[in-house]
Enzyme design. Sequence first.
Site, PDB file in Angstrom:
ATOM      1  N   TYR A   5      48.779  44.258  30.473  1.00 31.59           N
ATOM      2  CA  TYR A   5      48.240  43.629  31.653  1.00 31.59           C
ATOM      3  C   TYR A   5      47.648  43.004  31.453  1.00 31.59           C
ATOM      4  O   TYR A   5      46.963  42.519  31.126  1.00 31.59           O
ATOM      5  CB  TYR A   5      46.920  44.864  32.512  1.00 31.59           C
ATOM      6  CG  TYR A   5      47.101  44.527  33.933  1.00 31.59           C
ATOM      7  CD1 TYR A   5      47.613  44.797  34.756  1.00 31.59           C
ATOM      8  CD2 TYR A   5      45.844  44.512  34.003  1.00 31.59           C
ATOM      9  CE1 TYR A   5      47.699  44.300  35.739  1.00 31.59           C
ATOM     10  CE2 TYR A   5      45.116  43.862  34.874  1.00 31.59           C
ATOM     11  CZ  TYR A   5      45.573  43.996  36.279  1.00 31.59           C
ATOM     12  OH  TYR A   5      45.433  43.594  37.479  1.00 31.59           O
TER      13      TYR A   5
ATOM     14  N   ASP B  80      48.493  32.686  40.460  1.00 28.50           N
ATOM     15  CA  ASP B  80      47.329  32.741  40.519  1.00 28.50           C
ATOM     16  C   ASP B  80      46.603  31.673  39.229  1.00 28.50           C
ATOM     17  O   ASP B  80      47.045  32.505  37.487  1.00 28.50           O
ATOM     18  CB  ASP B  80      46.643  34.102  39.832  1.00 28.50           C
ATOM     19  CG  ASP B  80      45.327  34.331  39.731  1.00 28.50           C
ATOM     20  OD1 ASP B  80      44.853  33.949  39.472  1.00 28.50           O
ATOM     21  OD2 ASP B  80      44.972  35.655  40.167  1.00 28.50           O
TER      22      ASP B  80
ATOM     23  N   LYS C  89      48.287  41.001  38.573  1.00 35.91           N
ATOM     24  CA  LYS C  89      49.726  41.708  39.175  1.00 35.91           C
ATOM     25  C   LYS C  89      50.204  40.900  39.605  1.00 35.91           C
ATOM     26  O   LYS C  89      50.296  39.482  40.078  1.00 35.91           O
ATOM     27  CB  LYS C  89      48.838  42.574  40.253  1.00 35.91           C
ATOM     28  CG  LYS C  89      49.796  43.540  40.773  1.00 35.91           C
ATOM     29  CD  LYS C  89      49.949  44.963  39.663  1.00 35.91           C
ATOM     30  CE  LYS C  89      51.130  46.092  40.432  1.00 35.91           C
ATOM     31  NZ  LYS C  89      51.342  47.158  39.742  1.00 35.91           N
TER      32      LYS C  89
HETATM   33  P1  13P Z   1      45.348  39.974  40.957  1.00 37.82           P
HETATM   34  O1  13P Z   1      46.266  40.089  39.905  1.00 37.82           O
HETATM   35  O2  13P Z   1      45.762  39.404  41.452  1.00 37.82           O
HETATM   36  O3  13P Z   1      44.735  38.465  39.412  1.00 37.82           O
HETATM   37  O4  13P Z   1      44.745  40.837  40.539  1.00 37.82           O
HETATM   38  C1  13P Z   1      44.047  41.484  39.313  1.00 37.82           C
HETATM   39  C2  13P Z   1      43.157  42.866  39.001  1.00 37.82           C
HETATM   40  O5  13P Z   1      43.231  43.682  38.099  1.00 37.82           O
HETATM   41  C3  13P Z   1      42.584  43.000  40.632  1.00 37.82           C
HETATM   42  O6  13P Z   1      41.723  43.680  39.952  1.00 37.82           O
HETATM   43 MG    MG Z   2      42.908  37.053  40.126  1.00 32.47          MG
HETATM   44 MG    MG Z   3      46.769  37.587  42.727  1.00 34.92          MG
END
Ligand code: 13P
Ligand code: MG
Ligand code: MG
Length: 371
Positions: free
Chosen positions: A231, A11, A234
């Site tokens: 964090y 990402d 994801k």
């Molecule tokens: P991604 O990992 O797909 O960027 O999603 C992050 C997120 O916190 C969505 O609420």
């Molecule tokens: Mg993202």
């Molecule tokens: Mg993502």
Amino acid sequence: MKVTISVIKADTGSVGGHNRPSDAMVAKAKERVAEAIKSKLLIDGHVTFTGDDIALLMTHTRGTDNSDVHKFAWDTFVETTKVAKSQGLYGAGQDLLKDAFSGNVRGMGPGSAEMEIEERPAEPFIVFAGDKCGPGVFNHPLFSAHADPYHNAGLLLAPDMQAGFTFHIMDVNHTENDKVITLKVPNDYYDIACLLRDPNRYIIESVVENATGLTAAVASTSRLHNIAGKYVGKDDPVAIVRSQKQFPSTGEILSPWALAQFTLGDNRGSHHVAVMPVKQNTIISFFDGPTIMSAAGYCVHEGKLTEAVDLFDQPFWDVIREKASKKTLAMREQGFFNPAMGPQDEMEYTGVMENLKRLDAKFVKRDEPAK
Ligand code: 13P
Ligand code: MG
Ligand code: MG
Ligand code: 13P
């Protein structure tokens, strides 16, 4: 011919929140893949996106963990990050957790799944790519497709597969080095189940066929939370799964996805929702989700890829998408109460932990011993 299939994804920024990469980012990645084919670094390649993650599917003869291929992928994501920054996109460079490339994308943010294979005369395989979930999302479907005759009728009907499969399972909480256990079905079925029931910690790394020793499936295992210590988005994993003949049929590999299993991910990486099998290029919407999974089927010959067949683009999966929506809504009705929100040790945001620490100081201990 010996060929390596590499899928590396990241990402590096998205339009309108964590939704999808921009057309310009995808175009930049495609341009670079075309150049890498021309310069003979790669035999072939495809660029796809699932939610806000760009996946590079690449074929070559350089083996797994090849530093030239990994550097190419890293540099491509550096370039798509530049495009994202120039357009003011959200989360530009999100998954590039290290400043400089050091030989391999593993441990640096991007997810990777790779296998080196001796091509069969017909070599069908599937690339799965998920958004808003961790790598444990593959535990249930890979175990079911390779070990469970409820899904894999071939375990009963096709003599080729009756010797079962070997599962390599990683304990991803052990971050100093890779800690892996090797277990076989049918013998170790219950031990494997014992581990895979916890998809946040024990994750299938690869599956190998017992009779032939051929690799059947590989999945990415990176947990960004464990790399960054906090964090940062994801993991959004990928997997490559070979099909037909000595492996489960394509339909058997897809069958477990009809469950629309609950997984941890979705909004802020911290909520349990049902996984929705989606068509290629599906965006993210409700509650920064739901968690989505795409599946592209290919054949490869002398490293050259066919066009993709979009395996969840079939009316059957409309019913499953509705089922996934209903399951997700049922869970979402209970908002932040567990298990709708994930357990404390999986809280991706530090906010809950900081609040609990602050509140703990305000707790009052009563003088008399606990009854
Ligand atoms: P991604 O990992 O797909 O960027 O999603 C992050 C997120 O916190 C969505 O609420
Ligand atoms: Mg993202
Ligand atoms: Mg993502
Ligand atoms: P073939 O007999 O063509 O290998 O197909 C079997 C099959 O895929 C059934 O699911």
